[in-house]
Design a protein around this motif. Structure first.
Motif, PDB file in Angstrom:
ATOM      1  N   ASP A 163       0.811  -1.203   0.000  1.00  0.00           N
ATOM      2  CA  ASP A 163       0.000   0.000   0.000  1.00  0.00           C
ATOM      3  C   ASP A 163       0.855   1.267   0.000  1.00  0.00           C
ATOM      4  OD1 ASP A 163      -2.442   1.187  -0.161  1.00  0.00           O
ATOM      5  OD2 ASP A 163      -3.166   0.506   1.797  1.00  0.00           O
ATOM      6  N   CYS A 165       0.767   5.567   1.213  1.00  0.00           N
ATOM      7  CA  CYS A 165       0.180   6.410   2.253  1.00  0.00           C
ATOM      8  C   CYS A 165       0.323   7.884   1.897  1.00  0.00           C
ATOM      9  CB  CYS A 165       0.866   6.167   3.592  1.00  0.00           C
ATOM     10  SG  CYS A 165       0.925   4.434   4.105  1.00  0.00           S
ATOM     11  N   TRP A 209       5.904  10.946   6.623  1.00  0.00           N
ATOM     12  CA  TRP A 209       5.539  11.506   5.320  1.00  0.00           C
ATOM     13  C   TRP A 209       6.060  12.930   5.182  1.00  0.00           C
ATOM     14  CZ3 TRP A 209       2.818  15.662   3.467  1.00  0.00           C
ATOM     15  CH2 TRP A 209       2.482  15.613   2.106  1.00  0.00           C
ATOM     16  N   SER A 229      -7.026   1.877  12.039  1.00  0.00           N
ATOM     17  CA  SER A 229      -6.989   2.876  10.979  1.00  0.00           C
ATOM     18  C   SER A 229      -8.391   3.371  10.644  1.00  0.00           C
ATOM     19  CB  SER A 229      -6.335   2.279   9.724  1.00  0.00           C
ATOM     20  OG  SER A 229      -5.005   1.899   9.975  1.00  0.00           O
ATOM     21  N   GLN A 246      -3.836   5.115   4.399  1.00  0.00           N
ATOM     22  CA  GLN A 246      -3.444   4.160   3.374  1.00  0.00           C
ATOM     23  C   GLN A 246      -4.436   4.219   2.219  1.00  0.00           C
ATOM     24  OE1 GLN A 246      -2.303   0.186   4.739  1.00  0.00           O
ATOM     25  NE2 GLN A 246      -2.204   1.000   6.819  1.00  0.00           N
ATOM     26  N   MET A 269       4.158   1.599   2.268  1.00  0.00           N
ATOM     27  CA  MET A 269       4.221   0.707   3.422  1.00  0.00           C
ATOM     28  C   MET A 269       5.457  -0.177   3.270  1.00  0.00           C
ATOM     29  SD  MET A 269       1.567   1.173   5.500  1.00  0.00           S
ATOM     30  CE  MET A 269       1.112  -0.370   6.322  1.00  0.00           C
TER      31      MET A 269
END
Length: 300
Positions: A163, A165, A209, A229, A246, A269
């Protein structure tokens, strides 16, 4: 100490007492009198030739030496419960049983199941959302959707997807904070954290991030921290702040307009999601169909 296995009734009484913390609670759970619980624990103490319970006034608790014994015993009873649960599901004649991480089932698998039924016809599917990984031998009766290297313990596993993000917020939040899309100002915004626990320390968070984009970390603590999440995304959708989401979990809410993707920049991820299963699962045609369908959905 004798090596003969104690009576199951005594073990059950002791396990219930240690887990619930009182004789009366164990009695209610097992449907017996408090005196019966105390008697069974005394029988167990005599057979093991060790003290299991210590008392401080009217309060009783596990003796220090008995705690490790109780922990192992509890895991055994939990395994018995799981076996009984699996048997009950087989008796219920379900076509497919899927255990999975809660948000992965809720946000990724469940919205797609209508496509499986459209292709293969009506199917009875049980979805069991849990963070607890099942024992590998139970995967002859279910699939497991999980994340990362934990998949190595299961008989068979195939990677689904890795995945990506990115930060998200609600339309209302963006309206109230029109400069929220400015990366240089993002660190000062209210934010919501997602923490899966120490076993998943490498899973990226909003600070990761921001640093990847050459920006500073959040300037203040999160307004809330969520182990799920899906729970964090609901808090974001209600306008409480921004979060690192995600793609597989947020895409539907983005399509519905509940969430806004705040940047096209992303971080990956560190590991993929997996589907795991046991050898006997492939003896069932509907299970084979489900596996092939899930793999095709993940690669699509």
């Amino acid at each position: 100490m004798q090596s003969i296995l104690p009576h199951l009734r005594a073990l059950h009484a002791f396990e219930s007492f240690g887990r619930l913390g009182s004789v009366s609670a164990a009695a209610r759970e097992l449907g017996v009198t408090p005196g019966a619980i105390s008697q069974q624990i005394k029988i167990l103490e005599e057979q093991l030739q060790m003290q299991l319970i210590m008392k401080d006034g009217r309060r009783a608790s596990l003796a220090p030496r008995a705690k490790a014994y109780h922990a192992v015993l509890s895991s055994g009873f939990e395994k018995l419960k799981q076996a009984q649960h699996l048997l009950s599901q087989q008796v219920a004649d379900l076509d497919v049983h899927v255990s999975g991480l809660p948000t992965l089932l809720l946000k990724w698998l469940n919205p797609r199941l209508h496509r499986f039924e459209a292709r293969f016809g009506e199917t009875s599917i049980r979805l069991e959302a849990t963070h607890v990984e099942p024992d590998p031998e139970f995967l002859d009766h279910m699939f497991r959707l999980t994340y990362g290297t934990v998949s190595n313990v299961f008989p068979h596993a195939r990677a689904l997807f890795r995945d990506t993000c990115f930060p998200v917020c609600s339309p209302g939040f963006l309206k109230d904070h029109p400069d929220a899309l400015d990366l240089e100002k993002m660190a000062n915004l209210p934010w919501i954290d997602i923490d899966w626990g120490p076993a998943y320390a490498s899973v990226p968070r909003l600070s990761n991030w921001l640093v990847a984009q050459g920006m500073p970390k959040p300037a203040h603590r999160p307004i809330s921290v969520h182990s799920l999440s899906s729970s964090a995304l609901e808090a974001v959708a209600s306008g409480k702040g921004i979060a690192l989401a995600q793609s597989s979990f947020a895409s539907i809410d983005i399509d519905l307009g509940r969430l806004v993707r705040m940047s096209q920049k992303f971080v990956e991820m560190p590991e993929p999601y997996f589907i795991c299963w046991g050898p006997q699962m492939m003896e069932n045609e509907k299970s084979r169909n489900f596996l092939n369908w899930v793999l095709s959905e993940a690669s699509g």
